[in-house]
Scaffold this motif. Sequence first.
Motif, PDB file in Angstrom:
ATOM      1  N   THR A 137       0.828  -1.216   0.000  1.00 24.12           N
ATOM      2  CA  THR A 137       0.000   0.000   0.000  1.00 24.12           C
ATOM      3  C   THR A 137       0.856   1.257   0.000  1.00 24.12           C
ATOM      4  O   THR A 137       0.509   2.252  -0.651  1.00 24.12           O
ATOM      5  CB  THR A 137      -0.953   0.010   1.206  1.00 24.12           C
ATOM      6  N   GLU A 138       1.995   1.224   0.684  1.00 25.16           N
ATOM      7  CA  GLU A 138       2.882   2.388   0.688  1.00 25.16           C
ATOM      8  C   GLU A 138       3.473   2.619  -0.692  1.00 25.16           C
ATOM      9  O   GLU A 138       3.611   3.765  -1.143  1.00 25.16           O
ATOM     10  CB  GLU A 138       3.994   2.176   1.721  1.00 25.16           C
ATOM     11  N   GLY A 139       3.829   1.532  -1.370  1.00 25.36           N
ATOM     12  CA  GLY A 139       4.338   1.663  -2.723  1.00 25.36           C
ATOM     13  C   GLY A 139       3.312   2.268  -3.661  1.00 25.36           C
ATOM     14  O   GLY A 139       3.637   3.112  -4.514  1.00 25.36           O
ATOM     15  N   ILE A 140       2.059   1.865  -3.507  1.00 30.42           N
ATOM     16  CA  ILE A 140       0.994   2.435  -4.338  1.00 30.42           C
ATOM     17  C   ILE A 140       0.813   3.908  -4.014  1.00 30.42           C
ATOM     18  O   ILE A 140       0.673   4.749  -4.917  1.00 30.42           O
ATOM     19  CB  ILE A 140      -0.320   1.662  -4.151  1.00 30.42           C
ATOM     20  N   HIS A 141       0.808   4.260  -2.733  1.00 30.32           N
ATOM     21  CA  HIS A 141       0.722   5.668  -2.344  1.00 30.32           C
ATOM     22  C   HIS A 141       1.833   6.481  -3.006  1.00 30.32           C
ATOM     23  O   HIS A 141       1.608   7.613  -3.460  1.00 30.32           O
ATOM     24  CB  HIS A 141       0.811   5.812  -0.824  1.00 30.32           C
ATOM     25  N   TRP A 142       3.033   5.919  -3.038  1.00 28.36           N
ATOM     26  CA  TRP A 142       4.169   6.626  -3.628  1.00 28.36           C
ATOM     27  C   TRP A 142       3.926   6.911  -5.111  1.00 28.36           C
ATOM     28  O   TRP A 142       4.133   8.016  -5.597  1.00 28.36           O
ATOM     29  CB  TRP A 142       5.432   5.800  -3.423  1.00 28.36           C
ATOM     30  N   VAL A 143       3.464   5.898  -5.834  1.00 26.70           N
ATOM     31  CA  VAL A 143       3.213   6.082  -7.273  1.00 26.70           C
ATOM     32  C   VAL A 143       2.034   7.032  -7.499  1.00 26.70           C
ATOM     33  O   VAL A 143       2.019   7.787  -8.484  1.00 26.70           O
ATOM     34  CB  VAL A 143       2.978   4.730  -7.961  1.00 26.70           C
ATOM     35  N   LEU A 144       1.066   7.031  -6.602  1.00 24.02           N
ATOM     36  CA  LEU A 144      -0.036   7.987  -6.721  1.00 24.02           C
ATOM     37  C   LEU A 144       0.481   9.421  -6.618  1.00 24.02           C
ATOM     38  O   LEU A 144      -0.005  10.320  -7.322  1.00 24.02           O
ATOM     39  CB  LEU A 144      -1.075   7.743  -5.622  1.00 24.02           C
TER      40      LEU A 144
END
Length: 225
Positions: A137-144
């Motif tokens: 989820t943190e990785g997705i937040h980063w790409v967002l």
Amino acid sequence: MPVTPPSVTAAPLPSLVAQAERLIDLGVHELAGIPADRLRAFATDAGRGSGDALLAVHPERVPASALAPLLRRDGKPGFVVTDMPDVDRFDPCAVELPDTPLYLVTGPDRGDHMANWSPEEALPALTQQDRTPLLLTEGIHWVLQQPAILERNRCFMTIGSRLRKANGALDARTPAIWISNGTGRDGRERRNAPKVGWCWWGNRHTWLGFASATGRGHGPATGPC
């Protein structure tokens, strides 16, 4: 394998206030059940002296399956691979998370210097560097927040998230975020779309680094893994 310092892979993150507005524009606050004003207030308070930090919503509030479709590349939405229907069961493993709906992830790095390492090799090296692997989820937040962080041949794994099976053993799959080639079950219409998938714990990939951070907000340990 030799241990080398983390690589600099991105421009500084937007301010926490700007990150909060981005999440609000995407409707993440509604998915999490967090009022927009509360999200803005957290970003404003946390922004004082936070440095290069990523604003994250606790995975218990918004799981990976809800965040992935918000990703965009070439106008195409992100997706989770069809053979990962249990994506939301990949929980924090050997990672301390704050017991709060919102928290900060400091000093995120894509881990290009670990390309062609296996997760099994990368985890102890990250620990030796006093770094913590990112959750999915943190990785997705980063790409967002920084879509450009996801590049062809420069994508990353998020091995802070693991799935524990009923017998207590860890599943050999480890989550990653990369760019679809539109082949196989992805479908040609998904070529160039952001993709949440998985790789085996013992396998190496030349195009996958290992995303990590210097730390997170304070909170209780999630338990040994």
